[in-house]
Scaffold this active site. Structure first.
Site, short mmCIF file in Angstrom:
data_model
loop_
_atom_site.label_atom_id
_atom_site.label_comp_id
_atom_site.label_asym_id
_atom_site.label_seq_id
_atom_site.Cartn_x
_atom_site.Cartn_y
_atom_site.Cartn_z
N GLY A 40 0.89 -1.27 0.02
CA GLY A 40 -0.15 0.08 -0.13
C GLY A 40 0.89 1.20 0.02
O GLY A 40 2.02 1.14 0.41
N GLN A 74 3.03 10.33 1.76
CA GLN A 74 4.08 9.42 1.70
C GLN A 74 5.17 9.88 0.43
O GLN A 74 6.35 9.60 0.44
CB GLN A 74 4.12 7.83 1.67
CG GLN A 74 3.56 7.30 3.03
CD GLN A 74 3.34 5.76 2.76
OE1 GLN A 74 2.41 5.47 2.56
NE2 GLN A 74 4.47 5.18 3.62
N CYS A 100 6.23 0.05 7.52
CA CYS A 100 5.59 1.15 6.87
C CYS A 100 6.82 1.72 5.87
O CYS A 100 8.07 1.70 6.49
CB CYS A 100 5.31 2.43 7.86
SG CYS A 100 4.59 3.82 6.86
N LEU A 101 6.50 1.82 4.68
CA LEU A 101 7.75 2.33 3.85
C LEU A 101 8.35 3.59 4.33
O LEU A 101 9.51 4.01 3.91
CB LEU A 101 7.26 2.43 2.38
CG LEU A 101 6.66 1.10 1.76
CD1 LEU A 101 6.09 1.33 0.37
CD2 LEU A 101 7.90 0.41 1.59
N HIS A 116 -4.38 1.25 7.57
CA HIS A 116 -3.08 1.81 7.70
C HIS A 116 -2.88 2.87 6.70
O HIS A 116 -2.37 3.84 7.09
CB HIS A 116 -2.18 0.84 7.33
CG HIS A 116 -0.65 1.10 7.31
ND1 HIS A 116 0.33 0.57 8.27
CD2 HIS A 116 0.01 2.07 6.52
CE1 HIS A 116 1.47 1.21 7.70
NE2 HIS A 116 1.31 2.02 6.95
N GLU A 117 -3.44 2.70 5.48
CA GLU A 117 -3.12 3.64 4.35
C GLU A 117 -4.28 4.80 4.90
O GLU A 117 -3.88 6.29 4.64
CB GLU A 117 -3.58 3.35 3.10
CG GLU A 117 -2.80 2.12 2.60
CD GLU A 117 -1.34 2.37 2.70
OE1 GLU A 117 -0.81 3.43 3.02
OE2 GLU A 117 -0.72 1.16 3.18
N HIS A 129 -2.75 7.22 7.10
CA HIS A 129 -1.77 8.17 6.71
C HIS A 129 -2.43 9.39 6.33
O HIS A 129 -1.91 10.51 6.50
CB HIS A 129 -1.06 7.56 5.38
CG HIS A 129 0.12 6.86 5.71
ND1 HIS A 129 1.28 7.31 6.32
CD2 HIS A 129 0.30 5.54 5.64
CE1 HIS A 129 2.11 6.21 6.61
NE2 HIS A 129 1.63 5.19 5.89
#
Ligand code: GNR
Ligand code: NI
Length: 172
Positions: free
Chosen positions: A45, A50, A94-95, A136-137, A140
């Site tokens: 995702g 991000q 998480c990226l 999670h997305e 953000h």
């Protein structure tokens, strides 16, 4: 085109993102870039903040099995409209917080509404990894990271590691 992923801490990762009022070629291009960036990472995702764009846009594809058809989803203005009482605990990453993982408990099943890449409204029920990922997305988009679910000590330790990583990256 791949875009660079912001690393925590960054003020853009803390912002409540603005809804997308109308789709445009620019926003569709951004969504395509985000999918390319996500697959390349690799990740399951990615949220617009991000890549430094504080708009309500996420992409995801939680198909993990080799050889299975990919399922890229583009969601503008995604909303959780219902969530189960039953919860699920997943080891999240998480990226924007590379190489740090922690268990997070969230509703197991969520109903989500969004606008797709063609501007059509969509609704779907997600379970398992898809449910975890979409939550999670969407977090953000509200300036929230998975480490915000951890205790203050653990969060601070991870934040310090990321500050060190960014200092090292800046010198390289
Ligand atoms: O690639 C990712 N993996 C992942 C694993 C468990 C729970 C959530 C995620 S999302 C993450 C990519 C990312 O940072 N998206 O914002
Ligand atoms: Ni993330």
């Amino acid at each position: 085109m791949k875009r660079p992923i912001l690393i925590h801490p960054d003020p853009r990762l803390k912002k409540v993102c603005a809804p997308v009022p109308d789709l445009s070629d620019d926003l569709r291009r951004l969504a395509d870039d985000m999918l390319e960036t996500m697959y390349d990472a690799p990740g399951i995702g990615l949220a617009a903040p991000q890549v430094g764009v504080t708009r309500r846009l996420i992409v995801l594809d939680c198909v993990k099995e080799e050889g299975e058809e990919p399922r890229p989803l583009v969601m503008f203005n995604p909303e959780v409209v219902a969530s189960s009482d039953e919860t699920n605990t997943y080891e999240e990453g998480c990226l924007s917080i590379p190489d740090q993982y922690a268990e997070v408990t969230r509703p197991k099943v969520v109903d989500v509404r969004w606008i797709d890449r063609d501007g059509n409204p969509q609704a779907e029920t997600f379970d398992g990894l898809w449910a975890t990922c979409v939550q999670h997305e969407i977090d953000h988009l509200n300036g929230k990271l998975f480490i915000d679910y951890l205790g203050a000590m653990r969060r601070q330790m991870i934040t310090r590691r990321m500050q060190k990583l960014k200092r090292e990256q800046a010198r390289a």
